[in-house]
Design a protein around this motif. Structure first.
Motif, PDB file in Angstrom:
ATOM      1  N   GLY A 153      51.177  40.594  56.906  1.00  0.00           N
ATOM      2  CA  GLY A 153      52.255  39.864  56.259  1.00  0.00           C
ATOM      3  C   GLY A 153      52.161  39.802  54.761  1.00  0.00           C
ATOM      4  O   GLY A 153      51.115  39.990  54.178  1.00  0.00           O
ATOM      5  N   SER A 154      53.267  39.623  54.128  1.00  0.00           N
ATOM      6  CA  SER A 154      53.498  39.196  52.755  1.00  0.00           C
ATOM      7  C   SER A 154      53.634  40.246  51.680  1.00  0.00           C
ATOM      8  O   SER A 154      54.223  39.981  50.673  1.00  0.00           O
ATOM      9  CB  SER A 154      52.453  38.196  52.300  1.00  0.00           C
ATOM     10  N   GLY A 155      53.111  41.409  51.826  1.00  0.00           N
ATOM     11  CA  GLY A 155      53.236  42.382  50.755  1.00  0.00           C
ATOM     12  C   GLY A 155      52.227  42.192  49.635  1.00  0.00           C
ATOM     13  O   GLY A 155      52.067  43.067  48.808  1.00  0.00           O
ATOM     14  N   VAL A 156      51.524  41.077  49.574  1.00  0.00           N
ATOM     15  CA  VAL A 156      50.511  40.875  48.539  1.00  0.00           C
ATOM     16  C   VAL A 156      49.174  41.298  49.149  1.00  0.00           C
ATOM     17  O   VAL A 156      48.309  40.494  49.442  1.00  0.00           O
ATOM     18  CB  VAL A 156      50.463  39.406  48.060  1.00  0.00           C
ATOM     19  N   TYR A 157      49.045  42.597  49.362  1.00  0.00           N
ATOM     20  CA  TYR A 157      47.896  43.115  50.094  1.00  0.00           C
ATOM     21  C   TYR A 157      46.612  42.998  49.313  1.00  0.00           C
ATOM     22  O   TYR A 157      45.535  42.994  49.879  1.00  0.00           O
ATOM     23  CB  TYR A 157      48.154  44.574  50.468  1.00  0.00           C
ATOM     24  N   ARG A 158      46.693  42.937  48.037  1.00  0.00           N
ATOM     25  CA  ARG A 158      45.492  42.889  47.213  1.00  0.00           C
ATOM     26  C   ARG A 158      45.273  41.491  46.634  1.00  0.00           C
ATOM     27  O   ARG A 158      44.812  41.358  45.516  1.00  0.00           O
ATOM     28  CB  ARG A 158      45.575  43.935  46.111  1.00  0.00           C
ATOM     29  N   LEU A 159      45.601  40.494  47.396  1.00  0.00           N
ATOM     30  CA  LEU A 159      45.383  39.115  46.974  1.00  0.00           C
ATOM     31  C   LEU A 159      43.887  38.937  46.728  1.00  0.00           C
ATOM     32  O   LEU A 159      43.088  39.052  47.656  1.00  0.00           O
ATOM     33  CB  LEU A 159      45.865  38.157  48.064  1.00  0.00           C
ATOM     34  N   PRO A 160      43.477  38.723  45.494  1.00  0.00           N
ATOM     35  CA  PRO A 160      42.036  38.634  45.220  1.00  0.00           C
ATOM     36  C   PRO A 160      41.437  37.337  45.757  1.00  0.00           C
ATOM     37  O   PRO A 160      42.116  36.316  45.882  1.00  0.00           O
ATOM     38  CB  PRO A 160      41.967  38.683  43.696  1.00  0.00           C
ATOM     39  N   HIS A 195      33.293  23.975  50.614  1.00  0.00           N
ATOM     40  CA  HIS A 195      33.068  24.450  49.245  1.00  0.00           C
ATOM     41  C   HIS A 195      34.213  23.991  48.329  1.00  0.00           C
ATOM     42  O   HIS A 195      35.013  24.801  47.863  1.00  0.00           O
ATOM     43  CB  HIS A 195      32.945  25.976  49.209  1.00  0.00           C
ATOM     44  N   PRO A 196      34.288  22.695  48.055  1.00  0.00           N
ATOM     45  CA  PRO A 196      35.390  22.191  47.231  1.00  0.00           C
ATOM     46  C   PRO A 196      35.427  22.777  45.822  1.00  0.00           C
ATOM     47  O   PRO A 196      36.498  22.905  45.232  1.00  0.00           O
ATOM     48  CB  PRO A 196      35.185  20.675  47.210  1.00  0.00           C
ATOM     49  N   LYS A 197      34.277  23.176  45.282  1.00  0.00           N
ATOM     50  CA  LYS A 197      34.275  23.784  43.950  1.00  0.00           C
ATOM     51  C   LYS A 197      34.964  25.149  43.982  1.00  0.00           C
ATOM     52  O   LYS A 197      35.652  25.516  43.035  1.00  0.00           O
ATOM     53  CB  LYS A 197      32.854  23.910  43.410  1.00  0.00           C
ATOM     54  N   ASN A 198      34.771  25.895  45.067  1.00  0.00           N
ATOM     55  CA  ASN A 198      35.471  27.176  45.204  1.00  0.00           C
ATOM     56  C   ASN A 198      36.976  26.955  45.293  1.00  0.00           C
ATOM     57  O   ASN A 198      37.754  27.699  44.684  1.00  0.00           O
ATOM     58  CB  ASN A 198      34.983  27.930  46.438  1.00  0.00           C
ATOM     59  N   LEU A 199      37.381  25.949  46.038  1.00  0.00           N
ATOM     60  CA  LEU A 199      38.803  25.640  46.155  1.00  0.00           C
ATOM     61  C   LEU A 199      39.379  25.263  44.796  1.00  0.00           C
ATOM     62  O   LEU A 199      40.463  25.729  44.423  1.00  0.00           O
ATOM     63  CB  LEU A 199      39.029  24.505  47.161  1.00  0.00           C
ATOM     64  N   ALA A 200      38.666  24.460  44.032  1.00  0.00           N
ATOM     65  CA  ALA A 200      39.143  24.061  42.703  1.00  0.00           C
ATOM     66  C   ALA A 200      39.262  25.279  41.786  1.00  0.00           C
ATOM     67  O   ALA A 200      40.240  25.403  41.037  1.00  0.00           O
ATOM     68  CB  ALA A 200      38.198  23.025  42.092  1.00  0.00           C
ATOM     69  N   SER A 201      38.315  26.176  41.862  1.00  0.00           N
ATOM     70  CA  SER A 201      38.364  27.391  41.055  1.00  0.00           C
ATOM     71  C   SER A 201      39.540  28.284  41.466  1.00  0.00           C
ATOM     72  O   SER A 201      40.229  28.844  40.606  1.00  0.00           O
ATOM     73  CB  SER A 201      37.042  28.157  41.202  1.00  0.00           C
ATOM     74  N   MET A 202      39.771  28.400  42.762  1.00  0.00           N
ATOM     75  CA  MET A 202      40.901  29.190  43.253  1.00  0.00           C
ATOM     76  C   MET A 202      42.219  28.587  42.777  1.00  0.00           C
ATOM     77  O   MET A 202      43.133  29.314  42.374  1.00  0.00           O
ATOM     78  CB  MET A 202      40.871  29.272  44.780  1.00  0.00           C
ATOM     79  N   SER A 203      42.316  27.286  42.829  1.00  0.00           N
ATOM     80  CA  SER A 203      43.535  26.609  42.373  1.00  0.00           C
ATOM     81  C   SER A 203      43.781  26.879  40.893  1.00  0.00           C
ATOM     82  O   SER A 203      44.909  27.147  40.484  1.00  0.00           O
ATOM     83  CB  SER A 203      43.428  25.102  42.611  1.00  0.00           C
ATOM     84  N   ALA A 204      42.721  26.826  40.108  1.00  0.00           N
ATOM     85  CA  ALA A 204      42.860  27.065  38.669  1.00  0.00           C
ATOM     86  C   ALA A 204      43.286  28.505  38.378  1.00  0.00           C
ATOM     87  O   ALA A 204      44.021  28.762  37.420  1.00  0.00           O
ATOM     88  CB  ALA A 204      41.541  26.754  37.963  1.00  0.00           C
ATOM     89  N   SER A 205      42.855  29.447  39.198  1.00  0.00           N
ATOM     90  CA  SER A 205      43.180  30.858  38.991  1.00  0.00           C
ATOM     91  C   SER A 205      44.533  31.268  39.564  1.00  0.00           C
ATOM     92  O   SER A 205      45.079  32.304  39.186  1.00  0.00           O
ATOM     93  CB  SER A 205      42.100  31.733  39.642  1.00  0.00           C
ATOM     94  N   LYS A 243      47.685  31.642  37.138  1.00  0.00           N
ATOM     95  CA  LYS A 243      47.466  32.775  36.239  1.00  0.00           C
ATOM     96  C   LYS A 243      47.736  34.093  36.973  1.00  0.00           C
ATOM     97  O   LYS A 243      48.385  34.987  36.450  1.00  0.00           O
ATOM     98  CB  LYS A 243      46.026  32.737  35.723  1.00  0.00           C
ATOM     99  N   PHE A 244      47.260  34.200  38.198  1.00  0.00           N
ATOM    100  CA  PHE A 244      47.468  35.404  38.995  1.00  0.00           C
ATOM    101  C   PHE A 244      48.952  35.631  39.290  1.00  0.00           C
ATOM    102  O   PHE A 244      49.443  36.753  39.227  1.00  0.00           O
ATOM    103  CB  PHE A 244      46.694  35.306  40.312  1.00  0.00           C
ATOM    104  N   SER A 245      49.678  34.564  39.596  1.00  0.00           N
ATOM    105  CA  SER A 245      51.092  34.705  39.985  1.00  0.00           C
ATOM    106  C   SER A 245      51.946  35.279  38.853  1.00  0.00           C
ATOM    107  O   SER A 245      52.985  35.888  39.115  1.00  0.00           O
ATOM    108  CB  SER A 245      51.664  33.363  40.454  1.00  0.00           C
TER     109      SER A 245
END
Length: 177
Positions: A111-118, A142-152, A155-157
């Motif tokens: 699904g989605s077409g965003v096949y290279r979602l980092p 791993h809440p720190k990983n989640l916070a980092s993903m949210s911050a990134s 920018k990615f979008s």
């Protein structure tokens, strides 16, 4: 939004089998005491299934249908968008909208077409319960990983905005000329 502070998954999509709402519900059932699932969707053949799930599972809530302009506040209030599409489709705007609001996604391979979602902004996994559950477990522990993903995520979008359309048009122009 007035939601409890419990970890919140968000599903946004038409309530049709191909969009995987049953898979999203199955994931939420695995985490009944740790995770809430909020479902936003329009009428479809899965509506009865969704309503039955909300009636029997305290951690699942059907919010109804909202306009595109109303969705940002729901994306921002959720911890993660779960997008378990079961078919190959073009770009899923809900995934990009979620990322632009700083909400990472769990996306499925077909699904989605965003096949290279980092992995810095989300996960791309096979469309099965075990794979999605493992990513939710990871984010819960791993809440720190989640916070980092949210911050990134926001920018990615931006890679998918008007600049991308110009690049695609330039490629077409170079092939035609």
């Amino acid at each position: 939004m007035g939601w409890p502070t419990k970890f919140t998954l968000l599903y946004v999509g038409r309530l049709i089998p191909e969009k995987g709402v049953r898979l999203a519900i199955a994931v939420a059932k695995e985490f009944s005491s740790q995770v809430n699932l909020k479902i936003i969707g329009s009428e479809g053949p899965e509506m009865e299934y969704v309503l039955n799930a909300t009636a029997t599972c305290a951690n699942i809530e059907f919010l109804g249908r909202f306009s595109h302009h109303q969705l940002a506040k729901y994306y921002q209030a959720a911890d993660v968008l779960i997008y378990p599409a079961l078919y190959q489709e073009d770009m899923a705007y809900v995934l990009l909208d979620s990322l632009s609001c700083g909400t990472p996604g769990i996306n499925t391979n077909p699904g989605s077409g965003v096949y290279r979602l980092p992995s810095t902004v989300g996960f791309v996994v096979p469309p099965d319960l075990e794979s999605i559950v493992s990513k939710v477990k990871f984010l819960l522990s791993h809440p720190k990983n989640l916070a980092s993903m949210s911050a990134s995520a926001a920018k990615f979008s931006k890679k998918f905005g008007p600049g991308l359309a110009k690049k695609i048009t330039a490629v077409y122009d170079s092939l035609i000329i």
